[in-house]
Design a protein around this motif. Structure first.
Motif, mmCIF file in Angstrom:
data_model
loop_
_atom_site.group_PDB
_atom_site.id
_atom_site.type_symbol
_atom_site.label_atom_id
_atom_site.label_comp_id
_atom_site.label_asym_id
_atom_site.label_seq_id
_atom_site.Cartn_x
_atom_site.Cartn_y
_atom_site.Cartn_z
ATOM 1 N N LEU A 128 -76.714 -13.048 22.558
ATOM 2 C CA LEU A 128 -78.081 -12.566 22.729
ATOM 3 C C LEU A 128 -78.227 -11.123 22.265
ATOM 4 O O LEU A 128 -79.239 -10.756 21.641
ATOM 5 C CB LEU A 128 -78.491 -12.703 24.195
ATOM 6 C CG LEU A 128 -79.960 -12.441 24.529
ATOM 7 C CD1 LEU A 128 -80.883 -13.359 23.737
ATOM 8 C CD2 LEU A 128 -80.198 -12.626 26.028
ATOM 9 N N ASP A 129 -77.225 -10.290 22.531
ATOM 10 C CA ASP A 129 -77.354 -8.871 22.178
ATOM 11 C C ASP A 129 -77.204 -8.622 20.677
ATOM 12 O O ASP A 129 -77.344 -7.479 20.224
ATOM 13 C CB ASP A 129 -76.342 -8.020 22.960
ATOM 14 C CG ASP A 129 -74.893 -8.451 22.714
ATOM 15 O OD1 ASP A 129 -74.660 -9.340 21.876
ATOM 16 O OD2 ASP A 129 -73.994 -7.893 23.372
ATOM 17 N N GLY A 130 -76.935 -9.679 19.903
ATOM 18 C CA GLY A 130 -76.832 -9.514 18.461
ATOM 19 C C GLY A 130 -78.171 -9.580 17.742
ATOM 20 O O GLY A 130 -78.242 -9.322 16.541
ATOM 21 N N PHE A 131 -79.247 -9.919 18.464
ATOM 22 C CA PHE A 131 -80.570 -10.039 17.857
ATOM 23 C C PHE A 131 -81.417 -8.802 18.157
ATOM 24 O O PHE A 131 -81.055 -7.969 18.997
ATOM 25 C CB PHE A 131 -81.269 -11.307 18.360
ATOM 26 C CG PHE A 131 -80.592 -12.572 17.895
ATOM 27 C CD1 PHE A 131 -80.856 -13.099 16.645
ATOM 28 C CD2 PHE A 131 -79.668 -13.223 18.716
ATOM 29 C CE1 PHE A 131 -80.229 -14.257 16.206
ATOM 30 C CE2 PHE A 131 -79.037 -14.377 18.287
ATOM 31 C CZ PHE A 131 -79.316 -14.894 17.029
ATOM 32 N N PHE A 159 -89.389 -9.700 8.577
ATOM 33 C CA PHE A 159 -88.097 -9.334 7.990
ATOM 34 C C PHE A 159 -87.341 -8.385 8.913
ATOM 35 O O PHE A 159 -86.127 -8.534 9.124
ATOM 36 C CB PHE A 159 -88.300 -8.677 6.629
ATOM 37 C CG PHE A 159 -87.029 -8.220 5.982
ATOM 38 C CD1 PHE A 159 -86.197 -9.121 5.337
ATOM 39 C CD2 PHE A 159 -86.645 -6.881 6.044
ATOM 40 C CE1 PHE A 159 -85.003 -8.695 4.760
ATOM 41 C CE2 PHE A 159 -85.463 -6.452 5.466
ATOM 42 C CZ PHE A 159 -84.644 -7.366 4.826
ATOM 43 N N ILE A 160 -88.050 -7.414 9.488
ATOM 44 C CA ILE A 160 -87.397 -6.422 10.345
ATOM 45 C C ILE A 160 -86.851 -7.065 11.618
ATOM 46 O O ILE A 160 -85.699 -6.832 12.001
ATOM 47 C CB ILE A 160 -88.374 -5.281 10.700
ATOM 48 C CG1 ILE A 160 -88.678 -4.445 9.449
ATOM 49 C CG2 ILE A 160 -87.798 -4.390 11.790
ATOM 50 C CD1 ILE A 160 -89.768 -3.422 9.648
ATOM 51 N N VAL A 161 -87.670 -7.880 12.296
ATOM 52 C CA VAL A 161 -87.240 -8.426 13.593
ATOM 53 C C VAL A 161 -86.234 -9.566 13.446
ATOM 54 O O VAL A 161 -85.557 -9.917 14.416
ATOM 55 C CB VAL A 161 -88.443 -8.893 14.450
ATOM 56 C CG1 VAL A 161 -89.386 -7.740 14.736
ATOM 57 C CG2 VAL A 161 -89.166 -10.058 13.803
ATOM 58 N N THR A 162 -86.133 -10.163 12.245
ATOM 59 C CA THR A 162 -85.156 -11.236 12.058
ATOM 60 C C THR A 162 -83.922 -10.775 11.283
ATOM 61 O O THR A 162 -83.061 -11.589 10.967
ATOM 62 C CB THR A 162 -85.785 -12.441 11.315
ATOM 63 O OG1 THR A 162 -86.239 -12.019 10.016
ATOM 64 C CG2 THR A 162 -86.945 -13.022 12.088
ATOM 65 N N ARG A 163 -83.837 -9.487 11.003
ATOM 66 C CA ARG A 163 -82.687 -8.985 10.234
ATOM 67 C C ARG A 163 -81.381 -9.068 11.002
ATOM 68 O O ARG A 163 -80.375 -9.549 10.478
ATOM 69 C CB ARG A 163 -82.956 -7.540 9.785
ATOM 70 C CG ARG A 163 -81.912 -7.015 8.824
ATOM 71 C CD ARG A 163 -82.394 -5.769 8.111
ATOM 72 N NE ARG A 163 -81.377 -5.276 7.198
ATOM 73 C CZ ARG A 163 -80.699 -4.147 7.374
ATOM 74 N NH1 ARG A 163 -80.946 -3.393 8.427
ATOM 75 N NH2 ARG A 163 -79.791 -3.767 6.509
ATOM 76 N N PRO A 164 -81.325 -8.595 12.262
ATOM 77 C CA PRO A 164 -80.053 -8.709 13.004
ATOM 78 C C PRO A 164 -79.678 -10.176 13.232
ATOM 79 O O PRO A 164 -80.534 -11.009 13.541
ATOM 80 C CB PRO A 164 -80.356 -8.001 14.338
ATOM 81 C CG PRO A 164 -81.548 -7.146 14.069
ATOM 82 C CD PRO A 164 -82.354 -7.896 13.050
ATOM 83 N N ASP A 165 -78.405 -10.484 13.073
ATOM 84 C CA ASP A 165 -77.919 -11.862 13.225
ATOM 85 C C ASP A 165 -76.879 -11.893 14.329
ATOM 86 O O ASP A 165 -75.811 -11.295 14.209
ATOM 87 C CB ASP A 165 -77.315 -12.333 11.904
ATOM 88 C CG ASP A 165 -76.822 -13.768 11.959
ATOM 89 O OD1 ASP A 165 -77.082 -14.452 12.972
ATOM 90 O OD2 ASP A 165 -76.177 -14.206 10.995
ATOM 91 N N GLY A 166 -77.188 -12.598 15.404
ATOM 92 C CA GLY A 166 -76.282 -12.654 16.553
ATOM 93 C C GLY A 166 -75.269 -13.775 16.493
ATOM 94 O O GLY A 166 -74.654 -14.098 17.519
ATOM 95 N N SER A 167 -75.057 -14.380 15.336
ATOM 96 C CA SER A 167 -74.130 -15.511 15.248
ATOM 97 C C SER A 167 -72.693 -15.039 15.036
ATOM 98 O O SER A 167 -72.454 -13.934 14.546
ATOM 99 C CB SER A 167 -74.542 -16.438 14.101
ATOM 100 O OG SER A 167 -74.342 -15.806 12.847
ATOM 101 N N TYR A 168 -71.762 -15.874 15.415
ATOM 102 C CA TYR A 168 -70.345 -15.604 15.149
ATOM 103 C C TYR A 168 -69.630 -16.940 14.971
ATOM 104 O O TYR A 168 -70.035 -17.972 15.521
ATOM 105 C CB TYR A 168 -69.705 -14.778 16.267
ATOM 106 C CG TYR A 168 -69.712 -15.432 17.630
ATOM 107 C CD1 TYR A 168 -68.627 -16.189 18.082
ATOM 108 C CD2 TYR A 168 -70.812 -15.295 18.484
ATOM 109 C CE1 TYR A 168 -68.638 -16.782 19.334
ATOM 110 C CE2 TYR A 168 -70.824 -15.893 19.741
ATOM 111 C CZ TYR A 168 -69.739 -16.635 20.154
ATOM 112 O OH TYR A 168 -69.746 -17.229 21.382
#
Length: 269
Positions: A114-117, A93-102
């Motif tokens: 890439l820097d969004g993850f 949950f912690i490592v997949t929380r940031p979402d680098g999509s736009y």
């Protein structure tokens, strides 16, 4: 077999059934193209599921035939496995929380930075030491080839909800201004934008954008999406396992009391 042992045997059968969706979620994750290319992400859930299955079976046998040593071993091992499953869930949950999509205007799909993850995913999955093998594995898969089979016109493709991996690896970033020919074939713009990925795109089907940061980001986007889905199954399973374990502990104590009382009545103590 006493009442408490009956209850414990039933609970272990429930725990055995709860291991099935865990194994299923693990196999589903392992079968995905991105996880096939990242070997250490493939098997943790499957291994935990099979261990829970075996421990639950041991607990069922111990309760059914009143083997106290086997039951005690079951309670200890199940506590360890539940703890490991909880650690895995929290970590995922912690490592997949940031979402680098736009979002991209006039596109059905999303693109990825890439820097969004999370830093952990970037460091352990897309670093230069690992990416060479992952890139080769992705290029050998049919992830991008499927796009050419499913979409013909630009309108079909631009309106499609393709996977993060396909969005990042199989086409150039939209900001580059490439002109559509097919999902994996694009005409160079006159003045490509300053994004480094714009210069890395190649129509060679073994190259495409596999060297791009957008491809690395798309891979992380796929991992995030798949693990988030699997986490729903794992959360339900771990709640059932904790509930079963707590009742099994109580039933085990009651079985001990029943046995002590029976011995007392028979004059053994």
């Amino acid at each position: 077999m006493g009442v408490s042992n009956n209850i414990t045997a039933f609970l272990n059968f429930v725990a055995l059934l709860a291991s099935v969706p865990i194994i299923g979620a693990g196999i589903w994750l392992a079968s995905k193209p991105d996880n096939e290319c990242i070997h250490y992400f493939r098997w943790p859930v499957v291994i935990l599921g099979f261990l829970i299955l075996l421990v639950s079976l041991a607990g069922f046998i111990g309760a059914y035939w009143n083997r106290k040593g086997l039951l005690a071993l079951y309670l200890f091992c199940m506590a360890v496995l539940i703890a490991l499953l909880l650690i895995l869930l929290v970590f995922a949950f912690i490592v997949t929380r940031p979402d680098g999509s736009y979002s991209v205007p006039s596109r059905g799909y999303r693109e990825y930075r890439l820097d969004g993850f999370s830093a952990w995913l970037r460091d352990h999955v897309t670093n230069s030491g690992n990416w060479g093998k992952i890139r080769t594995c992705l290029a050998d898969s049919d992830v991008c080839a499927k796009l050419n089979q499913n979409y013909i016109t630009s309108d079909q493709f631009f309106g499609a909800h393709i996977s993060p991996l396909q969005s990042g690896c199989c086409k150039p970033p939209t900001v580059c201004g490439y002109n559509y020919v097919s999902p994996t074939m694009w005409l160079n713009p006159v003045n490509p934008m300053g994004d480094p990925d714009c210069l890395l795109w190649n129509n060679d089907q073994s190259v495409l954008c596999y060297n791009c940061n957008s491809c690395r980001a798309g891979l992380l986007g796929n991992l995030r999406k798949e693990w988030r889905k699997a986490n729903v199954v794992l959360i339900v399973a771990v709640v059932v396992l904790i509930w079963v374990y707590l009742i099994a502990c109580s039933a085990f104590k009651n079985a001990q009391t029943e046995d002590l009382f029976r011995r007392y009545k028979q004059g053994w103590i």
